[in-house]
Design a protein around this motif. Structure first.
Motif, short mmCIF file in Angstrom:
data_model
loop_
_atom_site.label_atom_id
_atom_site.label_comp_id
_atom_site.label_asym_id
_atom_site.label_seq_id
_atom_site.Cartn_x
_atom_site.Cartn_y
_atom_site.Cartn_z
N GLY A 185 0.83 -1.19 0.00
CA GLY A 185 0.00 0.00 0.00
C GLY A 185 0.87 1.25 0.00
N VAL A 186 0.25 2.41 0.17
CA VAL A 186 0.99 3.67 0.15
C VAL A 186 1.63 3.92 1.51
N ASP B 17 -1.17 11.28 14.62
CA ASP B 17 -2.16 12.30 14.27
C ASP B 17 -2.46 12.29 12.77
N VAL B 18 -1.43 12.15 11.94
CA VAL B 18 -1.66 12.12 10.49
C VAL B 18 -2.40 10.86 10.10
N ALA B 19 -2.00 9.71 10.67
CA ALA B 19 -2.68 8.45 10.36
C ALA B 19 -4.14 8.50 10.79
N SER B 20 -4.41 9.11 11.95
CA SER B 20 -5.79 9.23 12.43
C SER B 20 -6.63 10.08 11.49
N VAL C 245 -3.39 4.84 1.97
CA VAL C 245 -2.20 4.91 2.83
C VAL C 245 -2.29 3.80 3.87
N VAL C 246 -1.27 2.97 3.93
CA VAL C 246 -1.27 1.87 4.90
C VAL C 246 -0.55 2.24 6.18
N THR C 247 0.45 3.09 6.06
CA THR C 247 1.20 3.50 7.25
C THR C 247 1.79 4.89 7.04
N THR D 108 -2.62 3.12 9.50
CA THR D 108 -3.98 3.67 9.43
C THR D 108 -5.01 2.69 9.96
N ALA D 109 -4.68 1.40 10.05
CA ALA D 109 -5.61 0.43 10.63
C ALA D 109 -5.73 0.61 12.14
#
Length: 502
Positions: free
Chosen positions: A110-111, A125-128, A139-141, A161-162
């Motif tokens: 993934g991205v 914070d960005v992943a959330s 985006v995966v991480t 992101t999971a």
């Protein structure tokens, strides 16, 4: 920066690992390294709970799962084993995020988004935010800069992101194993969106002028102010040049550390995205200390806001160039030795020196000592108790007089043979005290008195205060009461008498 700490309840651990209560029990017995539970961190809002709930360190569980074959697919993405057979990644370009500039790579998993920021909790914070918006880009991480060096390149903090609330440390080499190419890294001073936006794979590092920080800008503005004397403007320019030189040197040093070739036969897959322009480096600075001191002496009595701002920078950077000693504060107290000094103070309008001295204090009045030119103010301290705050002088006016005695009252006071009282001189980085220092010794006070006994007008030097006469040090090491006066004879006797060994 560091990895954000978060905790999981037993139910949350079961959900993360996809197991039942029995499965959780089985994992704890099958795997010796299965993370052990901890107690819920104490909270001032949780005082009534007698028995805190057991919780697990989320990073430990998530990382353990990634490194355990049975559960790797549920663990941290960048802690899982990298597949031997994988396609090279593809650079997707620049992205703006609220927490810093980012570059994206499309990979087999993934991205992967790398945010070029070292702020705390950036990755999480960005992943959330991505997860909350639906993650249309896949985006995966998300990775952010850890601020340290790892074995394969700059260390990273990752959040998937999971499970965006869980951060973990990731390796630069693990990311480049998926991207299949060298990735850029920017030193702190050059970590600018404009530079990162321009980068493309295969590009040579940009050579750019190290941008001025806030302190340098303040000093350059003061240097351009024609209301200041030429010597003062030169002093501000000199300090600004010193800041620029330091930042350029630090930036080059950062690049040396974070863009190493690697260890052994495996090169690090990292290149600098930009390097500082050193064609005019170093800028001239620090050549004539006497002239610099004269320049700052001219800025201190000014009332222009540029003088205040420049002086605040100078106090934090090179206080030894300023005409002031240590900041000292004493209570307003009738009948104390300080009364003899405060009665001669002259009320005045505030200057830049007063403004820097005041900081956040509630100032009632501003003064100057007419004999030493030291700024003084009276303010309301904690509990609205009135205090005097002042800069200790660096030297005292002698006029043929000698030290008559010292009085110990919240600091060291000097009385002179011609009838004056002064706060004892003290350099900016030291302070004058007495009494048992729990292993430390009041060598600063002993060194100052030693120099004043020899020459009342001496400009005190405390660079080697630990070499002060042992007898004087022993005298000041005693627990004297506030207001104790030590005569010249007592001081001279102590200076020439070694302390008794026990």
């Amino acid at each position: 920066m560091g990895v954000r700490r978060s905790y999981l309840s037993k139910v949350e651990v079961m959900h993360l690992l996809g197991v039942t209560v029995f499965g959780m029990w089985r994992l704890a017995r099958k795997y010796e390294k299965f993370p052990q539970p901890d107690k819920q961190p104490s909270s001032p809002f949780n005082r009534d709970n007698q028995e805190p709930e057991e919780v697990w360190d989320a990073t430990a569980v998530y990382s353990w799962a990634a490194e355990t074959a049975e559960l790797a697919h549920r663990g941290a993405v960048l802690r899982r084993p990298v597949p031997v057979s994988r396609a090279a990644g593809h650079w997707l370009g620049y992205r703006d995020t609220p927490l810093g500039p980012a570059l994206d790579w499309r990979t087999d998993i993934g991205v992967i988004r790398v945010v070029h920021s070292g702020d705390v909790e950036t990755a999480s914070d960005v992943a959330s935010a991505i997860a909350a918006s639906g993650n249309q880009e896949g985006v995966v991480t998300v990775c952010a800069l850890y601020g340290d060096m790892g074995l394969g390149g700059p260390a990273l903090v990752a959040a998937d992101t999971a499970h965006p609330a869980i951060e973990y440390e990731a390796g630069w080499d693990k990311v480049t194993a998926y991207t299949g190419q060298v990735m850029p890294w920017w030193p702190d001073a050059l970590r600018l969106p404009s530079l990162i936006r321009e980068w493309k794979p295969g590009a040579q590092p940009s050579t750019v002028e190290t941008p001025a920080n806030d302190n340098e800008k303040i000093l350059r503005q003061a240097a351009a102010n024609t209301s200041f004397e030429v010597t003062s403007r030169a002093a501000a320019t000199d300090m600004a040049n010193g800041i620029r030189n330091n930042r350029s040197d630090n930036t080059s040093h950062e690049i040396e550390i974070f863009c190493k070739e690697g260890y052994g036969k495996t090169p690090n897959q990292v290149i600098p995205g930009a390097v500082p322009d050193v064609s005019h480096h170093p800028l001239p600075c620090g050549e004539d200390r006497k002239a610099l001191r004269a320049g700052w002496l001219g800025i201190a009595p000014h009332t222009h806001p540029d003088a205040v701002a420049a002086l605040e920078v100078a106090v934090g950077r090179h206080p030894e160039l300023l005409p002031f000693g240590a900041v000292t504060e004493i209570p307003v107290q009738q009948g104390a030795i300080s009364d003899r000094w405060t009665h001669r103070l002259t009320m005045c309008d505030p200057t830049a020196a007063h403004a820097v001295l005041a900081q956040e204090a509630k100032v009632e009045a501003f003064f100057v000592d007419p004999l030493t030119d030291m700024p003084v103010l009276r303010s309301s301290g904690s509990g609205n108790k009135k205090v005097w705050r002042f800069y200790a002088p660096l030297s005292l006016p002698a006029n043929g007089a000698e030290l008559a005695s010292v009085v110990l009252h919240h600091t060291v006071w000097a009385t002179t043979s011609d009838g004056y009282v002064h706060p004892a001189p003290c350099t900016p980085a030291e302070h004058l005290w007495w009494g048992d220092g729990w292993g430390d010794r009041p060598t600063e006070a002993a060194a100052v008195v030693d120099q004043l006994l020899a020459d009342l007008g001496a400009t005190v030097n405390l660079r080697q205060h630990w070499d002060a006469p042992k007898g004087l040090t022993a005298l000041f090491n005693e627990e004297h009461h506030e207001g104790t006066e030590l005569s010249r004879a007592t001081l001279l006797h102590a200076r020439m008498t070694p302390p008794r060994t026990r």
